[in-house]
Structure formats: C-alpha cells, structure tokens
Design an enzyme around this catalytic site. Structure first.
Site, PDB file in Angstrom:
ATOM      1  N   HIS A  93       0.830  -1.075  -0.111  1.00  0.00           N
ATOM      2  CA  HIS A  93       0.012  -0.187   0.608  1.00  0.00           C
ATOM      3  C   HIS A  93       1.187   1.395  -0.054  1.00  0.00           C
ATOM      4  O   HIS A  93       0.196   1.698  -0.511  1.00  0.00           O
ATOM      5  CB  HIS A  93      -0.687   0.077   1.629  1.00  0.00           C
ATOM      6  CG  HIS A  93      -1.408   1.460   1.353  1.00  0.00           C
ATOM      7  ND1 HIS A  93      -3.069   1.770   0.880  1.00  0.00           N
ATOM      8  CD2 HIS A  93      -1.684   2.327   2.150  1.00  0.00           C
ATOM      9  CE1 HIS A  93      -3.244   2.850   0.611  1.00  0.00           C
ATOM     10  NE2 HIS A  93      -2.407   3.306   2.034  1.00  0.00           N
ATOM     11  N   GLU A  94       1.915   1.322   0.672  1.00  0.00           N
ATOM     12  CA  GLU A  94       2.570   2.601   0.928  1.00  0.00           C
ATOM     13  C   GLU A  94       3.763   2.028  -0.512  1.00  0.00           C
ATOM     14  O   GLU A  94       3.985   3.458  -1.187  1.00  0.00           O
ATOM     15  CB  GLU A  94       3.704   2.222   2.499  1.00  0.00           C
ATOM     16  CG  GLU A  94       2.918   2.428   3.506  1.00  0.00           C
ATOM     17  CD  GLU A  94       1.588   3.481   3.441  1.00  0.00           C
ATOM     18  OE1 GLU A  94       2.430   4.599   3.043  1.00  0.00           O
ATOM     19  OE2 GLU A  94       1.631   3.318   4.450  1.00  0.00           O
ATOM     20  N   HIS A 154       1.638   4.336  -3.149  1.00  0.00           N
ATOM     21  CA  HIS A 154       1.551   5.943  -3.373  1.00  0.00           C
ATOM     22  C   HIS A 154       3.298   6.600  -3.624  1.00  0.00           C
ATOM     23  O   HIS A 154       2.826   8.017  -3.967  1.00  0.00           O
ATOM     24  CB  HIS A 154       2.171   6.663  -1.302  1.00  0.00           C
ATOM     25  CG  HIS A 154       0.896   6.454  -0.437  1.00  0.00           C
ATOM     26  ND1 HIS A 154      -0.326   6.828  -1.656  1.00  0.00           N
ATOM     27  CD2 HIS A 154       0.755   6.205   0.780  1.00  0.00           C
ATOM     28  CE1 HIS A 154      -1.622   6.687  -0.165  1.00  0.00           C
ATOM     29  NE2 HIS A 154      -0.798   6.632   0.837  1.00  0.00           N
ATOM     30  N   HIS A 186       3.481   9.268  -6.534  1.00  0.00           N
ATOM     31  CA  HIS A 186       4.250  10.085  -7.184  1.00  0.00           C
ATOM     32  C   HIS A 186       5.380  10.167  -7.507  1.00  0.00           C
ATOM     33  O   HIS A 186       5.065  11.447  -8.819  1.00  0.00           O
ATOM     34  CB  HIS A 186       5.299  10.425  -5.629  1.00  0.00           C
ATOM     35  CG  HIS A 186       5.879  10.955  -5.172  1.00  0.00           C
ATOM     36  ND1 HIS A 186       6.932  11.330  -4.699  1.00  0.00           N
ATOM     37  CD2 HIS A 186       5.746  11.988  -5.987  1.00  0.00           C
ATOM     38  CE1 HIS A 186       7.225  12.176  -4.556  1.00  0.00           C
ATOM     39  NE2 HIS A 186       6.931  13.454  -5.769  1.00  0.00           N
TER      40      HIS A 186
END
Length: 226
Positions: A99-100, A103, A107
């Site tokens: 999940h991280e 991100h 980006h």
C-alpha cells in the site's frame, strides 16, 4: 428539534464509528499478522520488488519503530515501514508494505489527487493549528467574524481529508493488483489482503465524516448568529 441537537445526533454516531474503525484496523491487522503468505516474501522484499519493477530504484525503504507507523515521504522519497511490516512475511505485513509503495507510484505518475494534497499541505498544516483558536476566541469574545475566519480555516482541513480518501483507495487498489499479478500472494489470500486494506481505509472515511459533520454544525451556528 433544534439544529444543534440534530447535528449532535449525527456527530455522536460518527464519533463512535471513528473509535470502532480504529479498533477494527488494529484487530484486523493483528489477526492477519498471524497468517504468513504462501510465497514467504517479507514486507521489505515485496516493497523493494514493487518499487524496482516500477522504475523507482532510487526510493529507499527504512524500518521504523511503532505499530502501523508506515508512511511514504514524498520530500526525501523514502518509504518508512514499521519493523513488524518490514521484517514480517504475513498477509498484514505485505499488504501494508505494498500500500505504501502505491503512494510512491502515485508520486512518480503525478496522480492528480496526490499532487493536489501535496500542494495544499503547507496551508492545511497552518490552518489546522489556527482554526481552533479562532473559533474559540470568536465564541469567548462574541466576535462572529472571528468564528467565520476559523470556520474557513477548518474547511480547508476538511477538504484535505476528503482529498485523502481517493488517494488512499487508489493506493490500495494498486497494491492489490500488483500483489496478485507478481505472485506475492495467491488468489485465496486476496480476501485477507482486502480485509486489512479496507479496515485501514475505514479510519480515513470515519475521520473525514466526523470533520465534515462538525463543519456543517459550525456553519449552522455561524448562520444563526448572523
């Protein structure tokens, strides 16, 4: 029934939902932390592989203390994973790690909602600190305009929370797709992944809901004073 009474009837259940969401994310995480993935891959290994296959070799992954302290820092391009996630090979560990990375990929691709959230963050950081004092000061000194300014600043923080929702859901969707396609998990394990990620998403939904209701209540009070 007065406006304030009606709003409290909505805010109180929302507050209870927030508490329940926090409990659920912790209990769900702990439950699936006990279930190792069949691939045996750790959170770090899954995260590193997901970064590398998306051309993000320069993004570093570091272990940090604390439970569910995982986050992506867009400033120094670093993914921080809690030690349990970093070293663990459970469904919870791999889910949170991927999940991280979702991100980080957002980006790289300049995902619109993430870009918007980054741009308004300095304003939100200031507004969130000022809003309570303006609103409190307005009530204490019976200065309606001060309350109005406080509400405007508080509205900025609510907008930030609402923008966060699609950012979090999109990161989870990216994670789930990659986890299956790259073989980090089996199709049968996807159910557990969904439980972990959905529980985490619920905390953001509950927080945004209670803030939105509080904003509506404050606007109602402001209008009545005028």
């Amino acid at each position: 029934m007065g406006f304030n009474s009606f709003m409290y009837m909505l805010i109180i259940p929302a507050f209870i939902l927030t508490i329940w969401a926090q409990f659920r994310v912790k209990s769900t995480y702990k439950k699936w932390r006990e279930v190792p993935v069949h691939s045996g891959i750790t959170g770090y290994e899954a995260a590193r592989h997901m970064l590398d296959t998306n051309g993000l070799q320069e993004v570093q992954i570091v272990p940090v203390p604390g439970m569910l302290s995982d986050h992506y820092n867009p400033v120094n391009r670093t993914v921080a994973l809690s030690e349990d996630v970093y070293y663990g090979n459970s469904i919870s560990s791999v889910s949170v790690a991927c999940h991280e990375i979702g991100h980080a990929i957002q980006h790289k691709e300049s995902y619109p909602m993430l870009s918007l959230r980054h741009r308004i963050f300095p304003v939100v950081n200031f507004a969130s600190g000022v809003a309570p004092f303006l609103i409190l000061g307005g009530f204490l000194f019976d200065y309606t305009n001060l309350i109005g300014f406080g509400i405007l600043f508080f509205a900025v923080t609510v907008v930030f929370q609402l923008i966060t929702l699609p950012v979090e859901f999109n990161a989870s969707n990216r994670a789930r797709e990659v986890m299956v396609s790259e073989g980090y998990i089996t199709n049968e394990e996807e159910r557990g992944v969904g439980k972990v990620l959905n529980a985490a998403a619920l905390t953001y939904v509950a927080a945004a809901l209670i803030s939105l209701l509080e904003l509506i209540r404050l606007v109602g009070i402001f209008n009545n004073r005028n």
